[in-house]
Every structure is written in C-alpha cells, then in structure tokens.
Motif scaffolding. Structure first.
Motif, PDB file in Angstrom:
ATOM      1  N   TRP A 166      -0.549   5.773   3.954  1.00 22.29           N
ATOM      2  CA  TRP A 166       0.332   5.696   3.348  1.00 22.29           C
ATOM      3  C   TRP A 166       0.537   4.412   3.218  1.00 22.29           C
ATOM      4  CZ3 TRP A 166      -0.750   9.242   6.891  1.00 22.29           C
ATOM      5  CH2 TRP A 166      -0.565  10.494   6.741  1.00 22.29           C
ATOM      6  N   THR A 167       1.768   3.829   2.058  1.00 27.93           N
ATOM      7  CA  THR A 167       1.982   2.737   1.884  1.00 27.93           C
ATOM      8  C   THR A 167       3.762   2.826   1.808  1.00 27.93           C
ATOM      9  OG1 THR A 167       2.193   2.306  -0.654  1.00 27.93           O
ATOM     10  CG2 THR A 167       0.458   1.585   0.998  1.00 27.93           C
ATOM     11  N   ALA A 168       4.120   1.834   2.206  1.00 28.73           N
ATOM     12  CA  ALA A 168       5.844   1.544   2.237  1.00 28.73           C
ATOM     13  C   ALA A 168       6.585   0.478   1.066  1.00 28.73           C
ATOM     14  CB  ALA A 168       6.655   1.693   3.241  1.00 28.73           C
ATOM     15  N   GLY A 169       7.170   0.010   0.439  1.00 23.64           N
ATOM     16  CA  GLY A 169       7.962  -0.979   0.295  1.00 23.64           C
ATOM     17  C   GLY A 169       9.078  -1.429   1.351  1.00 23.64           C
ATOM     18  N   LYS A 170       9.371  -2.534   1.122  1.00 21.62           N
ATOM     19  CA  LYS A 170      10.877  -3.043   1.342  1.00 21.62           C
ATOM     20  C   LYS A 170      11.617  -1.771   2.107  1.00 21.62           C
ATOM     21  CE  LYS A 170      11.593  -7.433   0.012  1.00 21.62           C
ATOM     22  NZ  LYS A 170      12.552  -8.369  -1.004  1.00 21.62           N
ATOM     23  N   ASP A 171      11.682  -0.284   1.455  1.00 19.58           N
ATOM     24  CA  ASP A 171      13.087   0.876   2.039  1.00 19.58           C
ATOM     25  C   ASP A 171      12.835   1.664   2.601  1.00 19.58           C
ATOM     26  OD1 ASP A 171      11.116   1.945   0.464  1.00 19.58           O
ATOM     27  OD2 ASP A 171      11.957   2.393  -1.228  1.00 19.58           O
ATOM     28  N   ASN A 172      11.477   1.007   3.356  1.00 18.64           N
ATOM     29  CA  ASN A 172      10.476   1.854   4.474  1.00 18.64           C
ATOM     30  C   ASN A 172      10.656   3.405   3.619  1.00 18.64           C
ATOM     31  OD1 ASN A 172      10.257  -0.108   6.097  1.00 18.64           O
ATOM     32  ND2 ASN A 172      12.611   0.133   7.408  1.00 18.64           N
ATOM     33  N   ASN A 173      10.555   3.800   2.807  1.00 15.53           N
ATOM     34  CA  ASN A 173       9.492   4.902   2.507  1.00 15.53           C
ATOM     35  C   ASN A 173       8.241   4.934   2.245  1.00 15.53           C
ATOM     36  OD1 ASN A 173       9.411   7.313   1.264  1.00 15.53           O
ATOM     37  ND2 ASN A 173      10.573   6.760  -1.244  1.00 15.53           N
ATOM     38  N   PHE A 174       7.532   5.512   2.824  1.00  8.75           N
ATOM     39  CA  PHE A 174       6.230   5.663   2.485  1.00  8.75           C
ATOM     40  C   PHE A 174       5.798   6.547   1.915  1.00  8.75           C
ATOM     41  CE2 PHE A 174       6.596   3.945   6.736  1.00  8.75           C
ATOM     42  CZ  PHE A 174       5.551   2.923   6.489  1.00  8.75           C
ATOM     43  N   LEU A 175       5.068   6.306   0.800  1.00  8.94           N
ATOM     44  CA  LEU A 175       4.294   6.875   0.414  1.00  8.94           C
ATOM     45  C   LEU A 175       2.592   7.060   0.730  1.00  8.94           C
ATOM     46  CD1 LEU A 175       5.788   5.814  -3.248  1.00  8.94           C
ATOM     47  CD2 LEU A 175       6.552   7.949  -1.823  1.00  8.94           C
ATOM     48  N   ILE A 178       1.820  -0.599   6.037  1.00  4.18           N
ATOM     49  CA  ILE A 178       0.589   0.585   5.848  1.00  4.18           C
ATOM     50  C   ILE A 178       0.612   1.228   6.309  1.00  4.18           C
ATOM     51  CG2 ILE A 178      -0.764  -1.355   6.352  1.00  4.18           C
ATOM     52  CD1 ILE A 178      -2.730   0.369   4.367  1.00  4.18           C
ATOM     53  N   ARG A 179       0.712   2.919   6.279  1.00  8.42           N
ATOM     54  CA  ARG A 179       0.171   3.832   7.734  1.00  8.42           C
ATOM     55  C   ARG A 179      -1.188   3.922   7.535  1.00  8.42           C
ATOM     56  NH1 ARG A 179       2.669   9.720   8.639  1.00  8.42           N
ATOM     57  NH2 ARG A 179       1.845   9.964  10.470  1.00  8.42           N
ATOM     58  N   ILE A 180      -1.505   4.224   8.475  1.00  6.71           N
ATOM     59  CA  ILE A 180      -3.341   5.136   8.972  1.00  6.71           C
ATOM     60  C   ILE A 180      -3.391   5.924   9.956  1.00  6.71           C
ATOM     61  CG2 ILE A 180      -5.676   4.230   8.255  1.00  6.71           C
ATOM     62  CD1 ILE A 180      -4.484   0.741   8.431  1.00  6.71           C
ATOM     63  N   LEU A 181      -3.546   6.762   9.481  1.00  7.00           N
ATOM     64  CA  LEU A 181      -3.758   8.405  10.278  1.00  7.00           C
ATOM     65  C   LEU A 181      -5.280   8.233  10.278  1.00  7.00           C
ATOM     66  CD1 LEU A 181      -2.716  10.612  11.658  1.00  7.00           C
ATOM     67  CD2 LEU A 181      -2.914  11.886  10.241  1.00  7.00           C
ATOM     68  N   ILE A 182      -6.373   8.565  11.286  1.00  4.81           N
ATOM     69  CA  ILE A 182      -7.578   8.532  11.742  1.00  4.81           C
ATOM     70  C   ILE A 182      -8.318   9.359  11.969  1.00  4.81           C
ATOM     71  CG2 ILE A 182      -9.900   7.645  12.524  1.00  4.81           C
ATOM     72  CD1 ILE A 182      -8.275   5.925  10.589  1.00  4.81           C
ATOM     73  N   ASP A 183      -8.315  10.996  11.772  1.00  3.57           N
ATOM     74  CA  ASP A 183      -8.337  12.303  12.585  1.00  3.57           C
ATOM     75  C   ASP A 183      -9.060  12.077  13.391  1.00  3.57           C
ATOM     76  OD1 ASP A 183      -5.852  13.270  11.496  1.00  3.57           O
ATOM     77  OD2 ASP A 183      -7.078  14.099  10.013  1.00  3.57           O
ATOM     78  N   THR A 184      -9.457  12.623  15.365  1.00  8.67           N
ATOM     79  CA  THR A 184     -10.454  12.936  15.845  1.00  8.67           C
ATOM     80  C   THR A 184     -11.228  14.073  14.906  1.00  8.67           C
ATOM     81  OG1 THR A 184      -9.616  13.611  17.116  1.00  8.67           O
ATOM     82  CG2 THR A 184      -9.532  11.263  17.618  1.00  8.67           C
ATOM     83  N   THR A 185     -12.887  14.415  15.963  1.00  5.30           N
ATOM     84  CA  THR A 185     -13.747  15.389  15.558  1.00  5.30           C
ATOM     85  C   THR A 185     -12.891  16.144  16.440  1.00  5.30           C
ATOM     86  OG1 THR A 185     -15.366  14.131  14.665  1.00  5.30           O
ATOM     87  CG2 THR A 185     -15.659  16.388  16.337  1.00  5.30           C
ATOM     88  N   ILE A 221      -1.053   4.795  13.522  1.00  2.77           N
ATOM     89  CA  ILE A 221      -0.354   3.162  13.271  1.00  2.77           C
ATOM     90  C   ILE A 221      -0.100   2.782  12.375  1.00  2.77           C
ATOM     91  CG2 ILE A 221      -2.682   2.386  15.048  1.00  2.77           C
ATOM     92  CD1 ILE A 221      -3.774   0.457  12.559  1.00  2.77           C
ATOM     93  N   THR A 222       0.841   2.000  12.486  1.00  4.04           N
ATOM     94  CA  THR A 222       1.510   1.467  11.237  1.00  4.04           C
ATOM     95  C   THR A 222       1.958   0.169  11.580  1.00  4.04           C
ATOM     96  OG1 THR A 222       3.325   3.233  11.363  1.00  4.04           O
ATOM     97  CG2 THR A 222       3.768   1.091   9.512  1.00  4.04           C
ATOM     98  N   ILE A 223       0.951  -1.102  10.464  1.00  7.12           N
ATOM     99  CA  ILE A 223       1.285  -2.475  10.000  1.00  7.12           C
ATOM    100  C   ILE A 223       1.813  -3.038   9.124  1.00  7.12           C
ATOM    101  CG2 ILE A 223      -0.253  -4.370   9.739  1.00  7.12           C
ATOM    102  CD1 ILE A 223      -2.612  -2.396   9.729  1.00  7.12           C
TER     103      ILE A 223
END
Length: 789
Positions: free
Chosen positions: A716-725, A758-765, A682-684
């Motif tokens: 990951w997070t991004a500023g106004k430039d949408n460049n995720f780090l 902020i982008r959040i990735l949660i891996d499943t089993t 997800i991205t918030i």
C-alpha cells in the motif's frame, strides 16, 4: 628423569642457550604480570619477583603420590629446556626446614578438592594442595606466570626467568568442566586428540567428552563386533558443503584401535582429565546398522550416512539381540575407559520405524508401555532402552549420562542430564534432583560461527557464538532455588565436526573461545569480569603462539554496528576493536592503509559505497573489514514495525531491513530478521514524495531448518494525507518438495505512483507442507532487506 629415583641429585646436565630472534611478547614477561586464565578466585599481588637460576631447588613432600612427582618432573624438564638452567629436585619430609631459593610442593588436606594455594615471595615459592589435581592446576598457574617461552621447545636467551610475587588461593566453581569433540563426522587422529588434551590442561578443564559413534561413522574398535570398523567406519560418500543432494564420492573413514584409545586415556589422566566415551543410542546408529543390519527394524540394507542430520533408521529395541549388541559394545568400552560416567546419547531418535515394527509393538505391549498426554508409547519405549542400559552400567559400577532428550518419556533413575537445547532441560532435570551439565547450544556450541563476518570464515554449521557470548554464560539458572542449584555440576562446550575438515580448523574453532569457557567453568561469578578477561587474553594468545596451535583472531579484528537513526536516508556505522588500536578506513573501493582516513567517530553512509577498514596492531595482522552498501529508495529510512518479529531473531530491530546490507546463508548473523507467528508488516516513511513502482524482498530458504519462503507480498502507499491505497499483491506458491535451499528475492510490481509512505505486508508459510517431516508446524521466514524502486 624421575624424582622417586633422582631426588637429591642433579636432574639434568646444563643446556646451552640458543640465540635467535623472537617477537617481544614471546620472550618477555607481559606488563600485566598476573594474566592467568581462568582467573584465580583469590589473588593478592605482592611486590618483588622470585628469580630462577642454577641454584633453584624443587622440594617435593614425601606425602605426595608418585603421579605428583611425575608432574613436577615434567615442569622441571620444561624449565631446563627453555631456560638453559639446571635444576635440583629433592624429596623432603613435611617437617624439614626448607632452604631459600626453593620451590616447595606439599600436601594440605584442608584445601578444597582440585584447589591449591600458591605463595611466591622473592626467596621461596610454596605450592600446597589436597590432591594431585590441585598440584597440577597450581603448575598450570605457575607456567602462566612465567615467560611464555616455557611453552616452547628451545632455550630462549632474552626471557626473564622470574615469577611475580603473589598469594593465590584457588579452587574451581564446578567439579565438571568439559569439552566435547566429535570424531564421528570427521576423524581427528591420535596426535590431534593429544593436542586438544594439552589445550584442555592449559585451561584447567577436566572432562573430555569423546563422541565416538554416529550415523556417519563408527570410530572405536570393538573386538566382539569387528564389522563396526571394517564397514561402519567408512562412508562411501560425503555431502559437499550444504548441498544436500550433491556428494563427494571419495570413501572417508578412520577409527581408533583399542591400543590407541588406551594411550589417549593415559595421556589425559596424566593431565588430570577424565575421558567420557559416547556411544550414541538408540538413534544415530546408521554406521552400526550398515555393519549389522539385523539390529534394525527393517533389516536393511543400510549404509553409513553421507549426509548430516537425523536418519529415521535406528536400533530396534523390540529385538533381544539389540541389547546383546549394546551390552557387548559397552563391556569393551568400560574396559577401555575408567570413567564413572558413560555417555549413551539418547538424542534425536525418530520413532517412525518403531510405530510400524511388529517387534517394537510387541515389546510395548509386553512391557505395558502406555501413551500419555505428552508422549506416545514409543517415547516410553526409548525410556525402556535407557533404563535397561542404565541398569547394565550400574551393575558394573558406572553411571549413564545422556542428552536432554532422555527426559522425554520417563527419566532413568540415576541419569545425569546434559542440557543442550537451551537450559530448560537442565532446569527440569535439576528439579527432579538429577545431576545436570549445562551445554546450551546458544552459548557454548563451538561449531557455531565465532564472528558475524561469515563470508570470510571457513564453512560452519551456522549460528553465532562469539567469545563474549561464551563468556556471558552462567550455568546456574536463576529460575532454580538454592537446593536445586546444587544439581548443576558443571558446564561443557561442544564441537560438532560436520564441517570441521582439518586439525587446524578444529583448533581455530576452539580457540580462544576455550579460554572464555574456562572462566565460565572455573571462576566464581563475582570474580568474572569481561574487561579484565580481555586484558589477560593477549597473554594466553602468546601462549598459543608458543604452542604452535591455530586460533581465531576475531576479538582483535574490527566489528561494526549499523543504525538507521531516522528517515533522512543515512546509515550510521560504528566501528570498534579490542583495545585502543587505531582503525583506518576507505569508502572509495581502495584497500585501506595507514595513510587512509583515521576512524574517530561513526561514519555516515548516504550512497552506494564499499566500506573497508583495517586495524593497526604490533605483531599481529588481522583481516580487512569490508562491507558493501547498496542504496534504494528505502535505504537509510527507519521503518515502523507493525508486527512483532520472533524475539530471538529481532537483533538490531527495524533498521536491519533498510540498512543497505545483505545477509549470507546464516540467519544468526544479525543481518536477517525472523518472523513466525505473525507476518512482516512494516511502514516506511520515504521523507518526501517519491515515485515508486516495485518492492523487492530478500529471503532465505533452508527447509531443513524449517525456513520457508513467504506466501504473499502486499503493498500500500499513502500521500501526505496518510490515506493508504492498495497498489499491488503478489501470490507466491506454497513450496514443493523439490524446492532448493538458497537466497531468493521476491518482487511485487505495481503501477508507478507517488508516495510519502509505503506499507509492506509479507505473509509467512502458516503451516509447513505435508511432504516435510515437520508437517503442519509453523515455518520461519527470514528477510534481510526491503528494496523499494
């Protein structure tokens, strides 16, 4: 009182009227005079009323059999008790002229089986049917058209003893209309079973499926095998709530003697209800194995199970003595139950013991059973058991019915299939031209929670089947063609009793969902209408009050929907309740009253709050609605889903993850989002530059339901430039065999940074571990909230 002996004479002496206070809905005819559940299939209101008085005469056609006379006797007796009037009854020939102010019961062979025609005008009431069931169901409709006092035990002074004029032509949509009661997990005595039968009769159900044996208890006396009740009816421990390794060591038991069973079967038959016994085999047999360990593959020792769920130890079909036992049990069952259908279960039978058992492997070889691309030879061994039991029952004039697992391997030639794992099994069986009863767990499992407000409910097995979900079932799938649809013979609701500890709880789970089920079973699709049903529900609730049964009030309580409409940090709450009853609410932690804020429009929640609400109703008090909202930097900001949740567990969508609400230990309530085939990604949009340093997720673990924790969190997070780090990553160890079920939070911490998104990735089993029975299968992952700080 017996019409065959007393026709033409007064049936009872006058009864004095008893004066006592009653709430209005108990004594008066409701405004909706035609509130009948299930809805008749043809109903035409007519102006006027038929009035009962001391001159009212019941005319009973001589063509009707004696059982019809007994039904009419019972109706007259109940009217006399509750009205104080005295009534006459007469047996008449069909060609006799009927005097006015009479209620006539007669035979009409042109009416469909179980159907009836009812005509009420100011002077006469006519009831016609082609069989005793039709007469009985006409009586049930008459009673629902009378004051609800008819269901009481005393005379009521202020009841208006009239019937609204109407013309009704009615017959059921399905010939099979059932409910299943499980007495194996928890035992319900004879008197409670009779109360269930009374409720079935009220709702025009005609088949009681009685689950009499399971791993946790054997509940039917079998004289040839006395140890089944001496040993198999008692378990020495019972798991506490859902704590699988924690037990109450108080012995628990109970069983029905054969005389009690005969009494219950007779009681049901008098109400046009057939009782179908279930002896579940070859699995779910731990209670029988504890009594007769020689019937198992290993020889034991075995014990009556104190845990719910499925056990690996089952009957050994490699031994001939197993079939001697089965036939001995079923012989006595057939002597007690006249039902054409005998249920043999067939569900949830593990094959692990058979794979290693020399007796079973010898049977497989002898019978030439071979594996195919879908099933191992052991599945065909179960088919062998089913076919052999079917032949035995067929030879005695009976037919088998089983759960949809009997489709696995090879379906027995004459079997009826009960489709519980959704409707696919029923569709497959109908296409094979086998009779089908639809009982999908996602609609009519009545042990599922009836409300999302599970924290205030008695413990249930899980799931969520509210009354509106039950009502929405159409048992005939559109996937079938016209010829195949004819094999859908009915529908059934199931009440499993793992967590049903008392008779009050049993009734609470049945009612009022049984009313919705009755319209699924009886009323033609074109005549079903949810709004009309709700309008009739008040009346049937008043009937429950008179009968003194327990029922859920969920439909009259407050329900809520939650929405995160944008990224401005607002959660919108919409409240609703049945009818136009006013709702009052507070946000300050105080309990609401009629002096609190009146609800008029959706409520905006923008900070930590406790929303409490009440509904004002006459003559009914319902529970206070309460939800606690806890805000963090992501709350009220609608996420974007970059991966697809499991369709079944998507519910309200992305807003679930940031609405400030936490879920409880039930993944079907709508507070959880489920993932299986993909990670949660997800991205918030945080709206403005926001300082963040951690992400926490709320998860659930239920390894028995294949629900496992995540394996990694990446942020990951991004500023106004949408460049995720990439800011952080947390590895979560794969679950081990000693993991405990529960609600667990996992965190990913990282260096404080400013972010617009902020982008959040949660891996499943991805694969269930080897220590689990479902090893290598994909695991579920459930998330209720994403907390950003």
């Amino acid at each position: 009182m017996n019409l065959s002996k007393h026709y033409g004479k007064l049936l009872a002496a006058p009864l004095s009227l008893l004066l006592f206070g009653l709430i209005a809905c108990q004594g008066k005819v409701s405004e909706n005079q035609y509130s009948v559940i299930p809805q008749p299939n043809e109903l035409h209101p007519v102006s006027g009323n038929f009035r009962f008085d001391n001159s009212t005469v019941f005319h009973v056609s001589s063509a009707l059999d004696k059982t019809c006379s007994s039904m009419i006797d019972s109706l007259i007796r109940q009217i006399e008790i509750t009205s104080g009037y005295r009534m006459k009854a007469e047996i008449v020939e069909d060609n006799e002229a009927m005097p006015q102010n009479g209620i006539t019961f007669s035979l009409n062979k042109n009416i469909a089986p179980e159907g009836y025609e009812l005509t009420i005008d100011p002077n006469d009431v006519s009831v016609q049917a082609s069989d005793r069931s039709g007469i009985f169901y006409a009586i049930q409709t008459l009673k629902q058209l009378m004051p609800t006092a008819i269901y009481g035990k005393q005379a009521v002074a202020d009841a208006q003893w009239t019937l609204p004029c109407v013309e009704i032509k009615d017959a059921p949509r399905f010939g099979y209309r059932g409910v299943m009661i499980d007495v194996a997990r928890h035992f319900f005595p004879k008197e409670e079973m009779k109360r269930v039968i009374d409720l079935m009769a009220l709702h025009k159900l005609n088949n009681l499926h009685w689950h009499l044996s399971d791993d946790q208890g054997w509940r039917i006396e079998i004289k040839k095998y006395p140890k089944l009740t001496e040993i198999g009816s008692i378990r020495n421990k019972t798991m506490i709530r859902k704590e699988w390794d924690n037990y109450d060591t108080t012995p628990y038991g109970g069983f029905f003697t054969q005389e009690e069973i005969k009494e219950i079967v007779k009681y049901a038959d008098e109400r046009c209800i057939n009782v179908i016994p279930e002896i579940d085999l070859p699995g779910h047999m731990m209670a029988a194995l504890a009594a007769y360990p020689n019937l198992g593959c290993t020889g034991g020792p075995y014990e009556v199970s104190g845990q719910w769920g499925v056990r690996d130890d089952v009957l050994c079909p490699g031994k001939e003595e197993t079939f001697t036992f089965i036939e001995g049990v079923l012989t006595e069952v057939m002597e007690l139950f006249p039902s054409k259908l005998i249920h043999i279960g067939g569900d949830e039978c593990p094959k692990v013991r058979w794979e290693k058992c020399p007796h079973c492997q010898a049977r497989i070889k002898k019978e030439g059973l071979k594996a195919n691309q879908k099933h191992s030879a052991e599945f065909f061994l179960q088919s062998y058991v089913t076919a052999r039991v079917e032949k035995f029952l067929n030879d005695h004039g009976r037919q088998i019915i089983g759960w949809d697992e009997i489709l696995e391997g090879e379906l027995a030639p004459n079997a009826t299939v009960m489709s519980w794992r959704g409707m696919d099994g029923g569709i497959e069986a109908a296409r094979l031209h086998h009779p089908v009863i639809m009982t999908p767990n996602t609609y009519v499992y009545l042990d599922y929670y009836p409300t999302l407000n599970t924290q205030d409910e008695p413990l249930a097995i899980g799931g969520y089947n509210p009354i509106e979900k039950v009502y929405s079932l159409d048992p005939v799938p559109s996937a079938l063609n016209e010829d195949e649809r004819a094999y859908i013979i009915g529908a059934q609701g199931n009440l499993w009793a793992e967590y049903i500890l008392s008779s009050d709880h049993l009734e609470y789970m049945l009612l009022p969902r049984l009313a919705a089920l009755s319209e699924v079973q009886w009323t033609q699709t074109g005549n079903k209408n949810w709004d009309r049903f709700l309008g009739s529900l008040d009346h049937i609730i008043s009937v429950y009050n008179e009968m003194g049964v327990n029922y859920g009030k969920h439909i009259y309580e407050i329900s809520a929907t939650y929405d995160v409409p944008s990224t401005d940090g607002t959660v919108m709450v919409t409240l609703s309740t049945q009818g136009d009853a006013p709702i009052y609410y507070t946000l300050d932690g105080n309990e609401p009253s009629e002096q609190s804020q009146l609800y008029k429009e959706p409520i905006q929640i923008k900070e930590n709050s406790t929303l409490q609400a009440m509904v004002k109703r006459e003559n009914m008090k319902t529970r206070i609605f309460k939800k606690e909202f806890r805000f963090n930097k992501a709350t009220g900001k609608l996420p974007t889903l970059n991966s697809a949740p499991t369709e079944k567990y998507t519910f309200a969508g992305a807003s679930i993850l940031t609405d400030g609400l936490r879920g409880d230990f039930n993944y079907s309530t709508g507070y959880w989002m489920g993932f299986m085939n993909e990670p949660m990604d997800i991205t918030i949009d945080l709206g403005t530059p926001t300082t963040v340093s951690s992400v926490k997720i709320g998860t659930m673990i239920q390894v028995g339901e294949w629900i496992f924790p995540p394996t990694k969190i990446t942020v990951w997070t991004a500023g106004k430039d949408n460049n995720f780090l990439k800011q952080g990553e947390t590895e979560i160890p794969l679950a081990t065999a000693d993991i405990k079920d529960g609600l667990i939070e996992y965190s990913c911490l990282f260096k404080e940074t400013e972010a617009n998104k902020i982008r959040i990735l949660i891996d499943t089993t991805s694969a269930i571990p080897d220590w689990h029975g479902a090893r290598n299968e994909k695991a579920h992952m459930f998330i209720d909230e994403v907390i950003v700080e």
